[in-house]
Scaffold this motif. Structure first.
Motif, PDB file in Angstrom:
ATOM      1  N   ALA A  86       0.842  -1.203   0.000  1.00 22.60           N
ATOM      2  CA  ALA A  86       0.000   0.000   0.000  1.00 22.60           C
ATOM      3  C   ALA A  86       0.873   1.248   0.000  1.00 22.60           C
ATOM      4  N   GLU A  87       1.958   1.229   0.786  1.00 24.68           N
ATOM      5  CA  GLU A  87       2.856   2.379   0.825  1.00 24.68           C
ATOM      6  C   GLU A  87       3.551   2.577  -0.524  1.00 24.68           C
ATOM      7  N   ILE A  88       3.953   1.487  -1.156  1.00 26.39           N
ATOM      8  CA  ILE A  88       4.583   1.578  -2.481  1.00 26.39           C
ATOM      9  C   ILE A  88       3.618   2.188  -3.491  1.00 26.39           C
ATOM     10  N   ALA A  89       2.358   1.742  -3.465  1.00 24.60           N
ATOM     11  CA  ALA A  89       1.357   2.278  -4.395  1.00 24.60           C
ATOM     12  C   ALA A  89       1.146   3.776  -4.152  1.00 24.60           C
ATOM     13  N   LEU A  91       3.338   5.912  -2.845  1.00 21.63           N
ATOM     14  CA  LEU A  91       4.535   6.618  -3.307  1.00 21.63           C
ATOM     15  C   LEU A  91       4.586   6.707  -4.832  1.00 21.63           C
ATOM     16  N   GLN A  92       4.126   5.661  -5.508  1.00 20.71           N
ATOM     17  CA  GLN A  92       4.098   5.699  -6.971  1.00 20.71           C
ATOM     18  C   GLN A  92       3.106   6.747  -7.469  1.00 20.71           C
ATOM     19  N   ARG A  93       1.947   6.854  -6.787  1.00 25.41           N
ATOM     20  CA  ARG A  93       0.975   7.891  -7.167  1.00 25.41           C
ATOM     21  C   ARG A  93       1.564   9.283  -6.958  1.00 25.41           C
ATOM     22  N   MET A  94       2.251   9.478  -5.832  1.00 24.79           N
ATOM     23  CA  MET A  94       2.861  10.783  -5.549  1.00 24.79           C
ATOM     24  C   MET A  94       3.936  11.115  -6.574  1.00 24.79           C
ATOM     25  N   LEU A 100       4.146  14.818 -13.407  1.00 27.57           N
ATOM     26  CA  LEU A 100       3.190  15.582 -14.205  1.00 27.57           C
ATOM     27  C   LEU A 100       3.336  17.074 -13.944  1.00 27.57           C
ATOM     28  N   GLU A 101       3.494  17.452 -12.671  1.00 22.85           N
ATOM     29  CA  GLU A 101       3.683  18.869 -12.327  1.00 22.85           C
ATOM     30  C   GLU A 101       4.942  19.420 -12.985  1.00 22.85           C
ATOM     31  N   ALA A 102       6.025  18.661 -12.969  1.00 20.10           N
ATOM     32  CA  ALA A 102       7.279  19.103 -13.573  1.00 20.10           C
ATOM     33  C   ALA A 102       7.124  19.294 -15.080  1.00 20.10           C
ATOM     34  N   GLU A 103       6.413  18.397 -15.748  1.00 19.33           N
ATOM     35  CA  GLU A 103       6.193  18.519 -17.191  1.00 19.33           C
ATOM     36  C   GLU A 103       5.350  19.743 -17.505  1.00 19.33           C
ATOM     37  N   ILE A 104       4.311  19.988 -16.700  1.00 19.19           N
ATOM     38  CA  ILE A 104       3.453  21.162 -16.911  1.00 19.19           C
ATOM     39  C   ILE A 104       4.256  22.443 -16.726  1.00 19.19           C
ATOM     40  N   LEU A 105       5.074  22.521 -15.683  1.00 18.89           N
ATOM     41  CA  LEU A 105       5.887  23.711 -15.445  1.00 18.89           C
ATOM     42  C   LEU A 105       6.907  23.931 -16.556  1.00 18.89           C
ATOM     43  N   LYS A 106       7.494  22.832 -17.059  1.00 12.54           N
ATOM     44  CA  LYS A 106       8.455  22.952 -18.155  1.00 12.54           C
ATOM     45  C   LYS A 106       7.778  23.511 -19.402  1.00 12.54           C
TER      46      LYS A 106
END
Length: 129
Positions: A86-89, A91-94, A100-106
């Protein structure tokens, strides 16, 4: 009417001892219970093991615990494994959100540069670097 009473004495010679079974021996006994014409009770009697112990070993084998013990690995409780997954899932979502945020900002920086909203800002990396 006379009643005959007989006294019966049972003498046992067996020594009570705790046996240690290696993971290989346990796996072999479990495999034997799955053979055609064999049953857990028959294998238990044949090898002088309790049937409940064999059923327990079969359960452990289905869960992969006998293999882990045989390989020298530690056995993790199912609750800990579920919590770790559950923790791995999470962290993967985060990580996905941050990517996605980094791509949008770029893309926003590229658009701002193309419209000259950002004029030679020294802190922003350029495509040439």
């Amino acid at each position: 009417m006379t009643k005959n009473k007989q006294t019966v004495e049972v003498v046992t010679v067996s020594q009570e001892r705790r046996r240690r079974w290696s993971a290989t021996e346990k796996a072999a006994l479990v495999r034997e219970t799955y053979e055609a014409g064999m049953s857990v009770s028959l294998v238990a009697r044949k090898h002088d093991v309790s049937a409940s112990q064999l059923f327990n070993w079969r359960k452990l084998e289905r869960e992969g615990a006998l293999t882990a013990v045989q390989a020298g690995e530690s056995v993790v409780p199912a609750s800990e494994l579920a919590a770790a997954r559950a923790e791995i899932a999470q962290l993967q979502r985060m990580l996905g959100k941050k990517t996605l945020e980094a791509e949008i900002l770029k893309k926003a920086v590229d658009i701002a540069r193309s419209k000259k909203w950002i004029a030679r800002a020294p802190l922003l990396p350029t495509d040439d670097q």
